[in-house]
Design a protein around this motif. Structure first.
Motif, PDB file in Angstrom:
ATOM      1  N   GLY A 159      41.134  37.557  41.136  1.00  0.00           N
ATOM      2  CA  GLY A 159      41.444  37.266  42.223  1.00  0.00           C
ATOM      3  C   GLY A 159      42.047  35.446  42.934  1.00  0.00           C
ATOM      4  O   GLY A 159      42.260  35.281  43.369  1.00  0.00           O
ATOM      5  N   GLU A 160      42.158  34.921  41.369  1.00  0.00           N
ATOM      6  CA  GLU A 160      42.397  33.126  41.738  1.00  0.00           C
ATOM      7  C   GLU A 160      43.788  33.650  41.634  1.00  0.00           C
ATOM      8  O   GLU A 160      43.913  31.799  42.139  1.00  0.00           O
ATOM      9  CB  GLU A 160      41.623  32.848  40.401  1.00  0.00           C
ATOM     10  CG  GLU A 160      39.902  32.277  40.388  1.00  0.00           C
ATOM     11  CD  GLU A 160      39.049  32.042  39.233  1.00  0.00           C
ATOM     12  OE1 GLU A 160      38.328  31.742  39.009  1.00  0.00           O
ATOM     13  OE2 GLU A 160      40.926  31.998  38.775  1.00  0.00           O
ATOM     14  N   ILE A 161      44.632  33.702  40.822  1.00  0.00           N
ATOM     15  CA  ILE A 161      46.017  33.771  41.161  1.00  0.00           C
ATOM     16  C   ILE A 161      46.734  35.737  41.590  1.00  0.00           C
ATOM     17  O   ILE A 161      45.415  36.315  41.440  1.00  0.00           O
ATOM     18  CB  ILE A 161      46.465  33.584  40.057  1.00  0.00           C
ATOM     19  CG1 ILE A 161      46.413  34.258  38.918  1.00  0.00           C
ATOM     20  CG2 ILE A 161      46.538  31.899  39.400  1.00  0.00           C
ATOM     21  CD1 ILE A 161      47.497  34.072  37.367  1.00  0.00           C
ATOM     22  N   ASP A 162      47.908  35.640  41.979  1.00  0.00           N
ATOM     23  CA  ASP A 162      48.181  37.026  42.235  1.00  0.00           C
ATOM     24  C   ASP A 162      49.663  37.359  41.404  1.00  0.00           C
ATOM     25  O   ASP A 162      48.867  38.598  41.294  1.00  0.00           O
ATOM     26  CB  ASP A 162      48.634  36.555  44.018  1.00  0.00           C
ATOM     27  CG  ASP A 162      47.934  35.834  44.812  1.00  0.00           C
ATOM     28  OD1 ASP A 162      46.965  36.512  44.972  1.00  0.00           O
ATOM     29  OD2 ASP A 162      47.895  35.048  44.965  1.00  0.00           O
ATOM     30  N   PHE A 163      49.524  35.893  40.730  1.00  0.00           N
ATOM     31  CA  PHE A 163      51.273  37.503  39.956  1.00  0.00           C
ATOM     32  C   PHE A 163      51.314  36.407  38.573  1.00  0.00           C
ATOM     33  O   PHE A 163      51.049  35.279  38.119  1.00  0.00           O
ATOM     34  CB  PHE A 163      52.238  36.561  41.007  1.00  0.00           C
ATOM     35  CG  PHE A 163      53.537  37.581  40.149  1.00  0.00           C
ATOM     36  CD1 PHE A 163      53.681  38.567  39.882  1.00  0.00           C
ATOM     37  CD2 PHE A 163      54.194  36.480  39.545  1.00  0.00           C
ATOM     38  CE1 PHE A 163      54.695  39.117  40.129  1.00  0.00           C
ATOM     39  CE2 PHE A 163      55.999  36.515  38.752  1.00  0.00           C
ATOM     40  CZ  PHE A 163      55.718  38.044  38.763  1.00  0.00           C
ATOM     41  N   ILE A 164      50.895  36.834  37.107  1.00  0.00           N
ATOM     42  CA  ILE A 164      51.898  35.944  36.424  1.00  0.00           C
ATOM     43  C   ILE A 164      52.976  36.883  36.118  1.00  0.00           C
ATOM     44  O   ILE A 164      53.417  37.969  35.402  1.00  0.00           O
ATOM     45  CB  ILE A 164      50.737  36.435  34.752  1.00  0.00           C
ATOM     46  CG1 ILE A 164      49.561  36.422  35.159  1.00  0.00           C
ATOM     47  CG2 ILE A 164      51.347  35.875  33.889  1.00  0.00           C
ATOM     48  CD1 ILE A 164      48.402  37.206  34.731  1.00  0.00           C
ATOM     49  N   GLU A 165      54.239  35.600  35.566  1.00  0.00           N
ATOM     50  CA  GLU A 165      55.646  35.881  35.029  1.00  0.00           C
ATOM     51  C   GLU A 165      55.076  36.968  33.715  1.00  0.00           C
ATOM     52  O   GLU A 165      56.408  37.778  33.491  1.00  0.00           O
ATOM     53  CB  GLU A 165      56.712  35.174  35.215  1.00  0.00           C
ATOM     54  CG  GLU A 165      58.019  34.976  34.620  1.00  0.00           C
ATOM     55  CD  GLU A 165      58.369  33.607  34.392  1.00  0.00           C
ATOM     56  OE1 GLU A 165      59.705  34.053  33.874  1.00  0.00           O
ATOM     57  OE2 GLU A 165      58.316  32.888  34.523  1.00  0.00           O
ATOM     58  N   ALA A 166      54.154  36.106  32.704  1.00  0.00           N
ATOM     59  CA  ALA A 166      54.546  36.397  31.494  1.00  0.00           C
ATOM     60  C   ALA A 166      53.373  36.764  30.904  1.00  0.00           C
ATOM     61  O   ALA A 166      53.170  36.151  29.615  1.00  0.00           O
ATOM     62  CB  ALA A 166      55.556  35.944  30.771  1.00  0.00           C
ATOM     63  N   PRO A 167      52.820  37.737  31.158  1.00  0.00           N
ATOM     64  CA  PRO A 167      51.084  37.688  30.249  1.00  0.00           C
ATOM     65  C   PRO A 167      51.147  38.149  28.850  1.00  0.00           C
ATOM     66  O   PRO A 167      52.345  39.033  28.728  1.00  0.00           O
ATOM     67  CB  PRO A 167      50.684  38.810  31.543  1.00  0.00           C
ATOM     68  CG  PRO A 167      51.809  40.114  31.534  1.00  0.00           C
ATOM     69  CD  PRO A 167      52.975  38.633  32.471  1.00  0.00           C
ATOM     70  N   SER A 168      50.597  37.947  28.240  1.00  0.00           N
ATOM     71  CA  SER A 168      50.364  37.710  26.555  1.00  0.00           C
ATOM     72  C   SER A 168      50.449  39.424  26.482  1.00  0.00           C
ATOM     73  O   SER A 168      49.776  40.281  27.302  1.00  0.00           O
ATOM     74  CB  SER A 168      49.691  37.302  26.353  1.00  0.00           C
ATOM     75  OG  SER A 168      49.870  37.563  24.914  1.00  0.00           O
ATOM     76  N   HIS A 169      51.102  39.890  25.626  1.00  0.00           N
ATOM     77  CA  HIS A 169      51.783  41.089  25.342  1.00  0.00           C
ATOM     78  C   HIS A 169      50.266  41.689  24.847  1.00  0.00           C
ATOM     79  O   HIS A 169      49.506  42.687  25.013  1.00  0.00           O
ATOM     80  CB  HIS A 169      52.664  42.354  24.352  1.00  0.00           C
ATOM     81  CG  HIS A 169      54.274  41.277  24.874  1.00  0.00           C
ATOM     82  ND1 HIS A 169      54.991  40.275  25.240  1.00  0.00           N
ATOM     83  CD2 HIS A 169      54.458  42.467  24.903  1.00  0.00           C
ATOM     84  CE1 HIS A 169      55.971  40.450  25.579  1.00  0.00           C
ATOM     85  NE2 HIS A 169      55.762  41.386  25.551  1.00  0.00           N
ATOM     86  N   ASP A 170      49.238  41.013  23.926  1.00  0.00           N
ATOM     87  CA  ASP A 170      48.382  41.795  23.343  1.00  0.00           C
ATOM     88  C   ASP A 170      47.262  41.343  24.255  1.00  0.00           C
ATOM     89  O   ASP A 170      45.953  41.992  24.588  1.00  0.00           O
ATOM     90  CB  ASP A 170      48.199  40.587  21.984  1.00  0.00           C
ATOM     91  CG  ASP A 170      47.622  38.857  22.888  1.00  0.00           C
ATOM     92  OD1 ASP A 170      48.294  39.141  23.482  1.00  0.00           O
ATOM     93  OD2 ASP A 170      46.586  38.272  21.871  1.00  0.00           O
ATOM     94  N   LEU A 171      46.729  40.873  25.261  1.00  0.00           N
ATOM     95  CA  LEU A 171      46.087  40.985  26.645  1.00  0.00           C
ATOM     96  C   LEU A 171      46.570  42.489  27.657  1.00  0.00           C
ATOM     97  O   LEU A 171      46.414  42.201  28.001  1.00  0.00           O
ATOM     98  CB  LEU A 171      45.744  39.850  27.395  1.00  0.00           C
ATOM     99  CG  LEU A 171      45.342  38.900  26.349  1.00  0.00           C
ATOM    100  CD1 LEU A 171      45.302  37.038  27.431  1.00  0.00           C
ATOM    101  CD2 LEU A 171      44.222  39.113  25.769  1.00  0.00           C
ATOM    102  N   LEU A 172      47.826  42.512  27.241  1.00  0.00           N
ATOM    103  CA  LEU A 172      47.993  44.148  28.430  1.00  0.00           C
ATOM    104  C   LEU A 172      47.178  45.332  28.345  1.00  0.00           C
ATOM    105  O   LEU A 172      47.028  45.519  29.348  1.00  0.00           O
ATOM    106  CB  LEU A 172      49.885  44.733  28.117  1.00  0.00           C
ATOM    107  CG  LEU A 172      50.908  43.422  28.206  1.00  0.00           C
ATOM    108  CD1 LEU A 172      52.344  43.841  27.974  1.00  0.00           C
ATOM    109  CD2 LEU A 172      50.468  43.523  30.223  1.00  0.00           C
ATOM    110  N   PRO A 173      46.114  45.486  27.764  1.00  0.00           N
ATOM    111  CA  PRO A 173      46.049  46.699  27.028  1.00  0.00           C
ATOM    112  C   PRO A 173      44.588  46.385  27.982  1.00  0.00           C
ATOM    113  O   PRO A 173      43.840  46.908  29.445  1.00  0.00           O
ATOM    114  CB  PRO A 173      45.143  46.465  25.699  1.00  0.00           C
ATOM    115  CG  PRO A 173      46.552  46.356  25.463  1.00  0.00           C
ATOM    116  CD  PRO A 173      46.895  44.891  25.634  1.00  0.00           C
TER     117      PRO A 173
END
Length: 526
Positions: free
Chosen positions: A249-263
């Motif tokens: 909860g330190e940030i609210d939004f990521i424009e381009a999260p790394s695909h390998d971290l999506l899971p």
């Protein structure tokens, strides 16, 4: 790649995120991590998407495209086409103000259109049809044409780089090849210049005198309502650190999260993953035609055999749910998509590439390949290109740098040994590369072309033909001819498509489906 299509279709399930919500409470701050750090502030001088995103925060446009891609009035109240099709009259909305409190005028818009058209591929072609742009009064101006064309509405509603953002005349009068120093806009947010610290954060605050349209927000059109008081772009380059910050909860939004971290993010009950069907991108290899060895089109042509798309896609995205090999120059599943002329190409036929290099007289001149190191979706592109090129017989000098340094260096025409370059790779959102006019790297207008500066009369003649044609079937045939000439001349090479989801805390509501991540209409709920 059925999985790719399933991901695109999944966007239809995020309707709850775009529901109209109550106005934000006082002093709400939206904390976001964009795909790159912001070091350049002029969205006309560069096509870099981080600068485009910045542009949408503080500037506005005359026209805009909604979620369906339809052109709508934005800063203009109305526009009328001349009966003979050779012109338009635009009337600005009442109440439009610059951030310094001065009214937006026709003269401001005329100067902004002219500056944008110097740099933008579509804008350049549009201006070849323009006879004059004149102010009728403070809120009305006309564009008179030499002959009918659909490029005016298409150009002034262009959704992505370069976007025809409106600026005060004093700013828009700046030489398009020099960066502006005054960042006064008329958009829903104001840049807090004193808090802009590259490498740390960029801060925007709500423009309380902005007058939004009355229509609901849709794509880049409709009412741009700032529902938070402050937006902070945090510069966090480490992908894992960014994901951790979102989860905490330190940030609210990521424009381009790394695909390998999506899971990992998908398992977090406090996070939403949103896939926009408009956020499909195309990877592109761009050679510099000014200097050896890529001043020789026969040497460039060998790259079509040296490369394959699968290696690029797996090295960068690595998840079949989000990638798609696609040889169509103008994006698969769009009106001008075609594989004509692509047989045998992009197959990593090193032997054929070696034969072509020998025929071309390649003398071993090293290719200075710029390697972007700080954007996860770009980082592995150059190493893959280097490997495939070396197998084909090229000598490659890969030089690593952050993306903003690459963006600045690619604008230089100097020889590689004097600070210039030979090649780099990047990604274009689909909205930018769906036809021969808007696709910047197909522009072969020599000095007027985008960095790489290709110069080819045949390509320009075909682009002119496309601009004049109104019949879709004939346009398709011209687009295929453009593709075939691109293969022969090689101003660019497409090396695969992918989709980029965004990630946000579940209390972030109102995110709009658009080819560009925009932050109006977004609010934070309790």
């Amino acid at each position: 790649m059925n999985a790719f299509r399933k991901v695109i279709l999944a966007a239809t399930c995020v309707g709850s995120l775009t529901a109209v919500a109550a106005p934000a409470t006082a002093q709400t701050t939206l904390r976001v991590v964009m795909h790159s750090d912001l070091k350049i502030l002029d969205p006309i001088w560069t096509t870099a998407y981080i600068v485009r995103n910045h542009g949408y925060m503080i500037y506005d446009t005359l026209l805009a495209q909604d979620e369906k891609g339809e052109v709508k009035p934005q800063m203009v109240e109305k526009y009328e086409a001349a009966a003979d099709g050779k012109g338009y009259t635009f009337t600005l909305r009442e109440g439009l103000l610059w951030h310094d409190g001065k009214p937006v005028t026709s003269e401001d818009c005329i100067a902004s259109i002219k500056r944008w058209a110097v740099k933008d591929s579509l804008g350049q072609k549009m201006m070849t049809f323009v006879d004059s742009i004149d102010a009728v009064d403070a809120k009305t101006f006309t564009i008179k044409l030499k002959e009918p064309t659909g490029l005016v509405l298409l150009g002034l509603s262009k959704p992505s780089s370069n976007v025809p953002f409106m600026m005060p005349k004093r700013v828009a009068d700046t030489d398009a090849n020099k960066q502006i120093e005054d960042f006064t806009g008329s958009g829903p947010f104001v840049l807090v210049k004193d808090e802009w610290k590259p490498g740390d954060k960029t801060v925007y605050v709500k423009f309380d005198k902005y007058k939004p349209r009355s229509e609901p927000a849709s794509g880049l059109a409709g009412g741009k309502i700032a529902k938070v008081d402050r937006v902070e772009w945090r510069a966090i380059s480490d992908a894992q650190q960014t994901v951790n910050a979102l989860s905490k909860g330190e940030i609210d939004f990521i424009e381009a999260p790394s695909h390998d971290l999506l899971p990992t993010l998908k398992k977090d009950p406090n996070v939403n993953i949103v896939v926009s069907p408009l956020a499909k991108l195309q990877y592109v290899f761009r050679p510099n035609t000014l200097h050896k060895p890529f001043d020789n089109p026969k040497v460039r042509h060998a790259l079509w055999y040296a490369f394959n798309q699968e290696d690029f896609l797996m090295a960068t995205i690595g998840d079949e749910n989000y990638i798609r090999p696609c040889k169509a120059l103008f994006i698969c599943d769009t009106p001008f998509a075609s594989t004509k002329g692509m047989d045998g190409l992009l197959t990593s036929n090193a032997k054929k590439a070696q034969e072509l290099l020998k025929e071309a007289g390649y003398d071993g001149t090293p290719v200075m390949l710029m390697h972007s190191t700080d954007l996860k979706t770009l980082t592995n592109l150059a190493p893959v290109a280097k490997s495939l090129m070396e197998k084909a017989g090229f000598k490659v000098d890969m030089q690593s740098m952050d993306w903003q340094t690459l963006v600045a260096r690619r604008a230089k025409k100097d020889p590689p040994e004097a600070g210039g370059w030979n090649a780099f790779l990047t990604a274009w959102v689909a909205a930018d590369v769906m036809n021969p006019i808007s696709t910047a790297y197909v522009n072969a207008a020599c000095e007027k072309a985008s960095f790489g500066w290709p110069c080819d009369e045949k390509l320009e003649k075909l682009r002119d033909d496309f601009a004049r044609e109104t019949d879709p079937a004939k346009q398709k045939a011209i687009a295929e001819a453009v593709q075939q000439r691109v293969i022969e001349f090689t101003p660019e090479i497409p090396v695969g498509e992918y989709v980029q989801p965004v990630a946000m805390r579940k209390n972030v509501k109102g995110y709009l489906i658009s080819p560009v991540p925009v932050l109006w209409n977004v609010e934070i709920t309790k």
